[in-house]
Design an enzyme around this catalytic site. Structure first.
Site, short mmCIF file in Angstrom:
data_model
loop_
_atom_site.label_atom_id
_atom_site.label_comp_id
_atom_site.label_asym_id
_atom_site.label_seq_id
_atom_site.Cartn_x
_atom_site.Cartn_y
_atom_site.Cartn_z
N GLN A 1 -1.31 10.96 17.63
CA GLN A 1 -2.51 10.58 17.02
C GLN A 1 -2.70 9.23 17.95
O GLN A 1 -3.71 8.44 17.60
CB GLN A 1 -2.42 10.27 15.64
N GLY B 1 1.07 -1.31 -0.23
CA GLY B 1 -0.51 0.00 0.06
C GLY B 1 0.93 1.32 -0.10
O GLY B 1 0.85 1.80 -0.79
N HIS B 2 1.76 0.94 1.19
CA HIS B 2 3.14 2.57 1.04
C HIS B 2 3.64 2.76 -0.44
O HIS B 2 3.67 3.41 -0.44
CB HIS B 2 3.43 1.87 2.04
N GLY C 1 -3.66 7.59 1.39
CA GLY C 1 -4.20 5.99 0.61
C GLY C 1 -5.59 6.61 1.38
O GLY C 1 -6.62 6.46 2.13
N ARG D 1 -1.10 -2.85 10.57
CA ARG D 1 -2.41 -3.59 11.75
C ARG D 1 -2.24 -4.77 11.69
O ARG D 1 -2.58 -6.03 12.26
CB ARG D 1 -3.21 -2.78 12.41
P1 AMP Z 1 0.20 4.32 7.64
O1 AMP Z 1 1.58 4.07 7.53
O2 AMP Z 1 -0.58 3.73 8.20
O3 AMP Z 1 -0.30 5.64 8.48
O4 AMP Z 1 -0.21 5.02 5.93
C1 AMP Z 1 0.72 5.54 5.50
C2 AMP Z 1 0.11 5.97 4.74
O5 AMP Z 1 -0.03 5.11 3.58
C3 AMP Z 1 -1.57 6.50 4.21
O6 AMP Z 1 -1.96 7.22 3.72
C4 AMP Z 1 -1.94 5.15 4.51
O7 AMP Z 1 -3.64 5.63 3.80
C5 AMP Z 1 -1.39 5.08 3.06
N1 AMP Z 1 -1.94 3.37 3.39
C6 AMP Z 1 -1.49 2.22 3.96
N2 AMP Z 1 -2.40 0.90 3.47
C7 AMP Z 1 -2.56 1.59 3.10
C8 AMP Z 1 -3.14 0.23 1.44
N3 AMP Z 1 -3.92 -0.70 2.11
N4 AMP Z 1 -3.33 1.39 0.30
C9 AMP Z 1 -3.31 2.62 -0.18
N5 AMP Z 1 -2.53 3.05 0.48
C10 AMP Z 1 -2.41 2.34 2.24
#
Ligand code: AMP
Length: 280
Positions: A57, A32-33, A143, A183
C-alpha cells in the site's frame, strides 16, 4: 496473549474462540487503535490484533522505510488490553516470492486517497482480505479516521460475500483536536502546533453546516480559508462528498456529507474527516 508469526499457528489457535474481533493495524499503537480493541473486546469477548506495515500500500516514493515502528511498546500496550492473539507476520509470510493475486475495488478507489495515492487501496484491500482469510474473525474493526478505507472495506466484504461484520469506531483525537495517527510522530513541535489546522478547518465547515449551509462548495471554501491561514499547511485535496458513493456534492441533502482533507505539514502527510450530520 499469544504472539504468532506463522499462519499455521493461527489455524491451530483459531478454534479456541467462537466470536473473534480483529483489529488490523500497522503498529506504533495509540489510543485510536486501543479504542477499537476495547470495542472488539466488548462485542466479541476475544480480540486479535495484527501488526503489519503492508508494503503493497506504499508507493516507491512514500514512507515505508521510515514508517514508525516500536514492537516492544506495542506488545506492552496489547498485554495491558489483554488481547488474546497478536499476529506479527514477516513480509515473506504475507507476500511469498511467487505472490501474484490482488483485490481491486473499483470506482470507490478512484477518488480522494485513491487518486492521491494510486495503488494504495489495491494494497489495503489485498492485505485486509488476506488477514480476514488467515485469522477468520467474526467481526473486524476499523477507524472512521480513514473514512474511505471504511467504505472500501465494507464494499469488498459485500462484493466478495465475506462472512465478517465490519464495525467502524469514531476518530480519537488529542485534546487540541488533532486526530491521533502514527504519522504524527514525524512532526516537529512547530509542525505539531500547525497540524491542529486540519481539525479547525473541519470545524469551521461544521459550524456553517449547523447554521444551515447546504452548498458543498461553501464548506470546501471555508476549509480552504482556514488552511490558507497556516503557512506550514500544504493542502492536497479538500472534499465534500456523498458519504456512500464518495462523489463530490453540489448540494447537501438528507444523506449528509463526508468532509475530508489531506494536508502536507513538513514531512508528514496528514488526513482527517468528519461526517455530518454527526452520527450518535
Ligand atoms: P493504522 O495502524 O494507522 O493502519 O490504523 C489501524 C486502524 O486504526 C485503522 O482502522 C485506522 O482507521 C484506525 N485508526 C487510526 N487512527 C485512529 C484514530 N485516531 N481514531 C480511531 N481509529 C484510528
Amino acid at each position: 496473549m499469544e504472539i504468532v508469526e506463522h499462519i499455521e499457528a493461527i489455524r491451530t489457535l483459531r478454534p479456541r474462540f467462537e466470536r473473534l474481533g480483529l483489529v488490523p493495524t500497522m503498529g506504533y499503537l495509540h489510543e485510536g487503535h486501543l479504542s477499537l480493541i476495547r470495542r472488539a473486546r466488548a462485542d466479541c469477548g476475544a480480540v486479535a490484533v495484527s501488526i503489519f506495515v503492508n508494503p503493497t500500500q506504499f508507493a516507491p516514493h512514500e514512507d515505508l522505510a521510515r514508517y514508525p515502528r516500536d514492537l516492544d511498546h506495542d506488545l506492552r500496550l496489547l498485554r495491558q488490553e489483554q488481547v488474546d492473539l497478536v499476529f506479527v507476520p514477516h513480509n515473506s509470510i504475507i507476500y511469498p516470492p511467487d505472490f501474484c493475486t490482488y483485490v481491486h475495488v473499483e470506482q470507490l478507489t478512484t477518488m480522494l486517497e485513491g487518486r492521491a495515492r494510486p495503488g494504495f487501496f489495491r494494497g489495503v484491500a489485498t492485505v485486509v482480505c488476506k488477514l480476514f482469510n488467515i485469522i477468520q474473525p467474526t467481526h473486524a474493526y476499523f477507524g472512521q479516521k480513514d473514512a474511505q478505507q471504511c467504505v472500501v472495506v465494507q464494499q469488498m466484504v459485500k462484493d466478495l460475500n465475506l462472512p465478517i461484520q465490519i464495525i467502524i469506531g469514531p476518530t480519537v483525537r488529542e485534546p487540541d483536536g488533532l486526530a491521533m495517527s502514527s504519522r504524527n510522530a514525524y512532526l516537529s513541535p512547530t509542525e505539531r502546533t500547525a497540524a491542529t489546522t486540519l481539525y479547525r478547518a473541519l470545524q469551521s465547515a461544521k459550524e456553517l453546516y449547523v447554521a444551515g449551509e447546504r452548498n458543498a462548495e461553501s464548506l470546501r471554501q471555508s476549509i480552504q480559508r482556514v488552511l490558507a491561514a497556516e503557512p506550514l499547511a500544504q493542502p492536497e485535496y479538500i472534499s465534500a462528498a456523498d458519504p456512500t458513493t464518495l462523489d463530490e456534492l453540489e448540494t447537501i441533502d438528507e444523506r449528509g456529507v463526508l468532509l475530508s482533507l489531506a494536508v502536507r505539514i513538513g514531512p508528514a502527510r496528514l488526513i482527517d474527516n468528519i461526517l455530518l450530520p454527526n452520527k450518535p
